[in-house]
Write a protein that holds these residues in place. Structure first.
Motif, PDB file in Angstrom:
ATOM      1  N   GLU A  30       0.849  -1.182   0.000  1.00  0.00           N
ATOM      2  CA  GLU A  30       0.000   0.000   0.000  1.00  0.00           C
ATOM      3  C   GLU A  30       0.890   1.239   0.000  1.00  0.00           C
ATOM      4  O   GLU A  30       1.870   1.305   0.742  1.00  0.00           O
ATOM      5  CB  GLU A  30      -0.899   0.037   1.235  1.00  0.00           C
ATOM      6  CG  GLU A  30      -1.951  -1.044   1.293  1.00  0.00           C
ATOM      7  CD  GLU A  30      -2.814  -0.910   2.546  1.00  0.00           C
ATOM      8  OE1 GLU A  30      -3.736  -0.068   2.542  1.00  0.00           O
ATOM      9  OE2 GLU A  30      -2.532  -1.631   3.529  1.00  0.00           O
ATOM     10  N   LEU A  31       0.536   2.188  -0.823  1.00  0.00           N
ATOM     11  CA  LEU A  31       1.210   3.484  -0.839  1.00  0.00           C
ATOM     12  C   LEU A  31       0.130   4.535  -0.627  1.00  0.00           C
ATOM     13  O   LEU A  31      -0.683   4.787  -1.504  1.00  0.00           O
ATOM     14  CB  LEU A  31       1.940   3.707  -2.162  1.00  0.00           C
ATOM     15  CG  LEU A  31       2.866   4.925  -2.212  1.00  0.00           C
ATOM     16  CD1 LEU A  31       4.005   4.783  -1.213  1.00  0.00           C
ATOM     17  CD2 LEU A  31       3.417   5.123  -3.622  1.00  0.00           C
ATOM     18  N   ILE A  32       0.116   5.103   0.565  1.00  0.00           N
ATOM     19  CA  ILE A  32      -0.985   5.976   0.985  1.00  0.00           C
ATOM     20  C   ILE A  32      -0.477   7.414   1.084  1.00  0.00           C
ATOM     21  O   ILE A  32       0.456   7.712   1.844  1.00  0.00           O
ATOM     22  CB  ILE A  32      -1.532   5.513   2.351  1.00  0.00           C
ATOM     23  CG1 ILE A  32      -1.959   4.042   2.281  1.00  0.00           C
ATOM     24  CG2 ILE A  32      -2.692   6.397   2.789  1.00  0.00           C
ATOM     25  CD1 ILE A  32      -2.141   3.399   3.649  1.00  0.00           C
ATOM     26  N   LEU A  33      -1.074   8.295   0.312  1.00  0.00           N
ATOM     27  CA  LEU A  33      -0.715   9.712   0.372  1.00  0.00           C
ATOM     28  C   LEU A  33      -1.183  10.281   1.708  1.00  0.00           C
ATOM     29  O   LEU A  33      -2.349  10.152   2.078  1.00  0.00           O
ATOM     30  CB  LEU A  33      -1.371  10.466  -0.784  1.00  0.00           C
ATOM     31  CG  LEU A  33      -1.003  11.939  -0.943  1.00  0.00           C
ATOM     32  CD1 LEU A  33       0.463  12.089  -1.348  1.00  0.00           C
ATOM     33  CD2 LEU A  33      -1.901  12.601  -1.995  1.00  0.00           C
ATOM     34  N   ILE A  34      -0.285  10.904   2.451  1.00  0.00           N
ATOM     35  CA  ILE A  34      -0.649  11.450   3.773  1.00  0.00           C
ATOM     36  C   ILE A  34      -0.348  12.958   3.813  1.00  0.00           C
ATOM     37  O   ILE A  34       0.232  13.467   4.768  1.00  0.00           O
ATOM     38  CB  ILE A  34       0.057  10.697   4.928  1.00  0.00           C
ATOM     39  CG1 ILE A  34       1.578  10.643   4.719  1.00  0.00           C
ATOM     40  CG2 ILE A  34      -0.498   9.293   5.068  1.00  0.00           C
ATOM     41  CD1 ILE A  34       2.321  10.081   5.936  1.00  0.00           C
ATOM     42  N   ILE A 138       7.907   5.568   5.948  1.00  0.00           N
ATOM     43  CA  ILE A 138       7.459   6.917   5.627  1.00  0.00           C
ATOM     44  C   ILE A 138       8.325   7.410   4.481  1.00  0.00           C
ATOM     45  O   ILE A 138       9.556   7.418   4.571  1.00  0.00           O
ATOM     46  CB  ILE A 138       7.593   7.875   6.830  1.00  0.00           C
ATOM     47  CG1 ILE A 138       6.947   7.274   8.083  1.00  0.00           C
ATOM     48  CG2 ILE A 138       6.955   9.223   6.497  1.00  0.00           C
ATOM     49  CD1 ILE A 138       5.472   7.047   7.984  1.00  0.00           C
ATOM     50  N   LYS A 139       7.695   7.814   3.369  1.00  0.00           N
ATOM     51  CA  LYS A 139       8.405   8.232   2.171  1.00  0.00           C
ATOM     52  C   LYS A 139       8.203   9.732   1.936  1.00  0.00           C
ATOM     53  O   LYS A 139       7.063  10.207   1.901  1.00  0.00           O
ATOM     54  CB  LYS A 139       7.903   7.470   0.936  1.00  0.00           C
ATOM     55  CG  LYS A 139       8.216   5.984   0.946  1.00  0.00           C
ATOM     56  CD  LYS A 139       7.508   5.242  -0.171  1.00  0.00           C
ATOM     57  CE  LYS A 139       7.876   5.727  -1.551  1.00  0.00           C
ATOM     58  NZ  LYS A 139       9.227   5.300  -1.976  1.00  0.00           N
ATOM     59  N   PHE A 140       9.298  10.449   1.743  1.00  0.00           N
ATOM     60  CA  PHE A 140       9.268  11.884   1.464  1.00  0.00           C
ATOM     61  C   PHE A 140       9.830  12.125   0.070  1.00  0.00           C
ATOM     62  O   PHE A 140      10.921  11.661  -0.254  1.00  0.00           O
ATOM     63  CB  PHE A 140      10.117  12.656   2.480  1.00  0.00           C
ATOM     64  CG  PHE A 140       9.614  12.590   3.897  1.00  0.00           C
ATOM     65  CD1 PHE A 140       8.802  13.592   4.409  1.00  0.00           C
ATOM     66  CD2 PHE A 140       9.957  11.525   4.722  1.00  0.00           C
ATOM     67  CE1 PHE A 140       8.345  13.533   5.717  1.00  0.00           C
ATOM     68  CE2 PHE A 140       9.503  11.459   6.034  1.00  0.00           C
ATOM     69  CZ  PHE A 140       8.695  12.471   6.533  1.00  0.00           C
ATOM     70  N   GLN A 208       3.980   3.876   3.430  1.00  0.00           N
ATOM     71  CA  GLN A 208       4.096   2.678   2.607  1.00  0.00           C
ATOM     72  C   GLN A 208       4.091   1.435   3.483  1.00  0.00           C
ATOM     73  O   GLN A 208       4.715   1.403   4.536  1.00  0.00           O
ATOM     74  CB  GLN A 208       5.386   2.717   1.784  1.00  0.00           C
ATOM     75  CG  GLN A 208       5.603   1.480   0.919  1.00  0.00           C
ATOM     76  CD  GLN A 208       6.848   1.589   0.086  1.00  0.00           C
ATOM     77  OE1 GLN A 208       6.839   2.098  -1.019  1.00  0.00           O
ATOM     78  NE2 GLN A 208       7.963   1.108   0.629  1.00  0.00           N
ATOM     79  N   LYS A 209       3.362   0.404   3.017  1.00  0.00           N
ATOM     80  CA  LYS A 209       3.310  -0.870   3.725  1.00  0.00           C
ATOM     81  C   LYS A 209       3.640  -1.982   2.731  1.00  0.00           C
ATOM     82  O   LYS A 209       3.031  -2.057   1.664  1.00  0.00           O
ATOM     83  CB  LYS A 209       1.911  -1.104   4.301  1.00  0.00           C
ATOM     84  CG  LYS A 209       1.395   0.027   5.198  1.00  0.00           C
ATOM     85  CD  LYS A 209      -0.040  -0.213   5.637  1.00  0.00           C
ATOM     86  CE  LYS A 209      -0.577   0.946   6.447  1.00  0.00           C
ATOM     87  NZ  LYS A 209      -1.990   0.726   6.892  1.00  0.00           N
ATOM     88  N   THR A 210       4.600  -2.828   3.086  1.00  0.00           N
ATOM     89  CA  THR A 210       4.971  -3.929   2.203  1.00  0.00           C
ATOM     90  C   THR A 210       5.197  -5.206   3.006  1.00  0.00           C
ATOM     91  O   THR A 210       5.367  -5.182   4.225  1.00  0.00           O
ATOM     92  CB  THR A 210       6.270  -3.634   1.419  1.00  0.00           C
ATOM     93  OG1 THR A 210       7.367  -3.595   2.338  1.00  0.00           O
ATOM     94  CG2 THR A 210       6.187  -2.329   0.663  1.00  0.00           C
TER      95      THR A 210
END
Length: 939
Positions: A30-34, A138-140, A208-210
């Motif tokens: 999952e790639l969730i825009l936060i 957490i992706k920036f 992100q969840k993998t």
């Protein structure tokens, strides 16, 4: 035939399995825009008291794990902070000041303003219990700059560059099934460039969840080789294992076309990487009759990479890519898919009117469409890695890209930045060249430059051998970097002898990486140094710089030069050459900061584009200048142009290739008309007409907007009774909106000190001189009492927590700079007692219904200047001797409502960027000005 049918059946089965697996295991990756619902506040560069006492703790976040203090602490109370959504650029919100940075457009942010150089961001997220066992990151996409990130009080790391994307694994720190806190401290005190760079989290953030076994970050690399009617796709994938699984996994690679039809697929079993290791695996796929990615037909494909473990899909990773060939030839220039293409490029920074660097994705598309409309086919990222959405827009719209790293060097700081940029971006078909430097004058012409370039060039080839490397060079083209760089990047033909360099290095292809550094102000036709306005006529600005026309002619006439990149496509904040304060934006752009075209756009459109063009300059509103001789220029690609003034012919002239036409015309009101001819036939007519007085405000949606987009770019202008645009209008327009919000306003005036944004001001007022005295009982007073002045002592000092009073009364002070009835003043109480009663200036205040520890203060009980707060409370008790109890009573928040959104027209235009509310059926923008009919736009 049998092999064909077997292969087709295999692909169908593979596709069916993939679809079913995606449906059943949708949550595996999952790639969730936060971006939404962050809290923000300014800290301080060096005063820790003003930086919320961050890093004052006995154990700091660097000495012991999990000791983030101040705002970095998980339970820090940020309720009084400003609410906002990302992307966010705090620099663009600030006022202008002569003491601000020339490079950053004189905004009051950065190293000269320590109270506006540190920004804190906090966000709370819930991560369910069911996510245990997954890798949570957490992706920036980018934070400007020197960001420190914390998660639940745990320090994750520091990213110095404001342009790198980065991510942190937080799996070990997650409060599963509960609330988690992300904290970012951005330090924008140091500039990385010499242009406006903004400040804060100006790009997207994702959760992100993998699965523990997953495709690594930026873990695919796709190349293609075309033979006749077939493209062989090489798909390299990096698989990372952050778990203890040992055994085989299946890697499934599937290619889909633009209509989502599966056209190729392959599967293989491999051994999973070892614990916390990453392995690379390569697959070959064949695409028959591929649709090539091209400037005019930007065809894209999609590779879906799936990992299967024990018959279950555990990861699903998608990569967009294109199939195309590129080639530089030292004699014939640049080739795309085997066809010669002259590069018609522009340099650009990430900066737009009203919103600074925090561009919504839609604005990336808007700007690329503007450049395409001008006839441009190439874009140089000046001078740093771009936001991913820019490259996505270039892929989808058909714009070639030079992607550029920030700084030259051979150590980890430099090479790691280059590696991260290339691995993130190398699947974009729009990118045709990597740039490893720009105008590094200290090393350009010496052996150090050669050494550094050789290392960076070879290092880049080890990551992506399919694209060449360039460097933009401006201090002569004789030695050093110029001798060894693969593709010579000429910055300004006036800086050296390009032909002589080419004759010395005949096997070295070249292009103009920067050219045509001219000064122009949109809608201005007489230079006015007092007002800091430059004439829009395309003239040589200084001896070593050439006009746009001179530059294009030079490169167009030399087939060995691949093309040129103009400095710049758009104006940008900072570098207000040839002036300084109060100019705040550049003058170099073909378009202003809004994207409104200067007249040079029509010159380029004539010779870069494919459609007939006819444009007259200047406008024809020159009251008081009757009889004065005017320079009238016509930009066109017609064979001949005839000019008329009030129906009287001023002569027909033949257009030369890559040129323009000029007439001397004495001004008189009326109609200036040009007629363009091709093959002796009239094909175009253009007029400039003297207008009547201003009557109407016109609002229109720019055609470059994305259809059905939530973000829209709107143009405001004034027209006369006949509906004609008035090019000299400068009225101040006030805007209001329903069903949406305004993100920013601009007008392209390089010397305008008007606000870009009108936002409520949030100020935090400390409670000072905090004192206490003991209460006799645990019953708290419900009415204010007078307390003996001699009994007050400093609160919490030397308290015996094993022998506390039944209750305490506390007294403090806070100062209000003004007490406007429009202000919203609140006290955010931080619990210093089990029960509490609050009095402001002797008046009991009840907590708000939304928050039992928030008190809304009416202006009728407040005073300008010093105010008094009393808190009666029963004390908190220590359970363990080492417990640390809160001694901070809270903070006063003052929200001062913003003025109405407004902007003056500049030479007839202003721009409004609006965002439609998710729940709104319609957005309505209204525009008002004294003496003019209101303009209304509904969308």
């Amino acid at each position: 035939m049998k092999i064909f049918y077997v292969k087709r059946i295999f692909l169908c089965i593979l596709f069916l399995v993939s679809v079913l697996a995606l449906a059943q295991n949708k949550s595996e990756r999952e790639l969730i825009l936060i971006d939404n619902d962050w809290r923000f506040s300014f800290g301080h560069l060096y005063d820790t008291e003003k930086d919320f006492k961050h890093a004052e703790g006995y154990f700091s976040y660097l000495t012991k794990t999990g000791f983030g203090d101040g705002p970095a602490a998980k339970d820090f109370d940020d309720r009084a902070w400003r609410k906002l959504d990302l992307p966010h650029d705090w620099a663009v919100e600030q006022e202008f000041s002569e003491s601000g940075s020339f490079s950053h457009g004189f905004k009051t942010s950065g190293k000269g303003f320590p109270e506006k150089s540190i920004g804190w961001y906090r966000k709370k997220i819930t991560i369910p219990e069911t996510d245990k066992g997954k890798i949570i990151s957490i992706k920036f996409d980018g934070v400007f700059r020197n960001s420190k990130v914390f998660f639940n009080g745990y320090y994750l790391g520091t990213e110095q560059s404001g342009y790198n994307g980065f991510e942190y694994d937080v799996s070990a720190y997650v409060n599963y099934g509960g609330e988690n806190t992300i904290v970012v401290r951005a330090d924008a005190s140091m500039e990385e460039g010499w242009f406006y760079e903004g400040a804060g989290i100006y790009r997207h953030v994702y959760l992100q969840k993998t699965n523990p076994i997953h495709v690594a970050a930026n873990g695919t690399y796709i190349t293609s080789e075309i033979t006749n009617t077939t493209a062989e796709i090489t798909a390299e994938v990096s698989i990372e294992n952050k778990g203890n699984y040992k055994g085989s996994v299946e890697i499934i690679q599937t290619v889909f076309d633009a209509s989502n039809q599966q056209i190729a697929g392959v599967s293989e079993n491999v051994n999973a990487p070892e614990f916390y290791k990453t392995d690379k695996y390569t697959s070959k796929l064949q695409v028959n009759n591929p649709l090539l990615w091209d400037i005019d037909s930007p065809n894209l494909y999609r590779l879906v990479t799936q990992i299967k473990q024990n018959e279950k899909i555990i990861d699903n990773y998608e990569t967009s890519f294109g199939i195309r060939t590129i080639k530089f030839d030292s004699e014939k220039g640049f080739f795309l898919n085997g066809k010669p293409v002259k590069l018609k490029g522009t340099n650009n920074h990430q900066d737009h009117a009203g919103i600074g660097t925090a561009l919504p994705d839609e604005i990336q598309y808007y700007r690329i469409k503007k450049l395409k409309e001008m006839g441009s086919n190439a874009y140089r990222c000046s001078h740093h890695p771009p936001t991913p959405e820019l490259l996505k827009a270039c892929d989808e719209l058909g714009m070639l890209v030079i992607n550029e790293t920030r700084l030259m060097g051979i150590n980890d700081y430099h090479l790691n930045d280059l590696k991260r940029m290339m691995e993130r971006d190398r699947n974009h078909p729009s990118i045709f060249c990597w740039s490893v430097g720009n105008e590094e004058w200290n090393i350009e012409g010496n052996i150090v430059g050669e050494r550094v370039t050789n290392v960076m060039q070879d290092f880049a080839k080890s990551i992506d051998p399919t694209r060449p490397v360039t460097v933009g060079i401006s201090s002569g083209f004789k030695s050093g970097i110029s001798s060894v760089v693969e593709i010579m990047g000429y910055n300004y033909l006036g800086n050296g002898d390009i032909d002589a360099h080419r004759n010395q290095f005949k096997n070295q292809p070249g292009m103009g990486t920067e050219e045509g550094s001219t000064f122009a102000t949109r809608g201005i036709y007489f230079t006015d140094d007092a007002k800091h306005y430059q004439s829009a006529y395309d003239r040589k600005p200084r001896p070593t710089f050439y006009s746009i026309e001179e530059g294009w002619k030079f490169y167009a006439e030399r087939p060995y030069l691949a093309g040129m990149f103009i400095w710049t496509g758009f104006d940008y904040r900072g570098e207000p050459t040839p002036y300084g304060w109060p100019s705040v934006t550049s003058y170099f752009g073909m378009m202003d900061v809004c994207g409104f075209p200067k007249d040079n756009v029509f010159y380029l459109k004539s010779w870069w584009g494919t459609q007939p063009v006819l444009h007259i300059m200047p406008h024809w509103n020159w009251s008081g200048m009757e009889g004065k001789e005017m320079d009238v220029w016509v930009h066109s690609n017609c064979d001949e142009v005839q000019l008329f003034l009030n129906k009287k012919s001023l002569g027909k002239k033949k257009m030369e290739l890559n040129s323009h036409l000029e007439w001397k015309v004495k001004y008189m009101p009326g109609t200036l008309e040009a007629i363009g001819y091709k093959n002796g036939k009239k094909v175009l007519t253009e007029i400039q007409k003297t207008t009547e007085k201003a009557q109407n405000i016109k609002l229109s949606i720019d055609k470059e907007n994305i259809p059905n987009s939530k973000v829209l770019v709107v143009t405001a202008e004034v027209t006369d009774k006949n509906g004609l645009h008035i090019p000299t209008s400068n009225e101040e327009i006030t805007f209001s909106i329903k069903g949406g919000k305004i993100l920013g306003v601009g007008n392209g005036d390089p010397a305008s000190l008007e606000k870009d944004q009108f936002i409520d001001a949030v100020s935090l007022v400390q409670i000072t001189n905090f004192q206490e005295q003991k209460g006799l009982t645990a019953d708290l007073p419900q009415e204010f009492q007078n307390y003996p002045e001699n009994d007050w002592k400093t609160a919490f000092r030397d308290r015996d927590y094993k022998n506390q009073a039944p209750s305490y009364v506390y007294k403090g002070e806070f100062d209000l700079k003004n007490n406007s009835a429009l202000n919203k003043v609140s006290f955010f109480y931080k619990k210093i007692g089990v029960e509490a009663v609050v009095f402001i200036n002797g008046n009991k205040i009840n907590p708000s219904s939304e928050d039992s520890q928030k008190y809304i203060l009416d202006s009728s009980i407040l005073k300008e200047g010093k105010n008094t707060i009393h808190i009666a409370a029963t004390p908190l008790q220590k359970i363990k001797d080492w417990d640390v109890l809160n001694i901070d009573p809270g903070i006063i928040q003052v929200i001062t409502p913003a003025e109405s959104w407004k902007r003056k027209l500049f030479n007839g235009y202003a721009q409004i960027i609006i965002q439609k509310e998710e729940s709104a059926d319609e957005v309505v923008l209204s525009a008002f000005a004294k003496g003019l009919k209101t303009g209304i736009l509904k969308k």
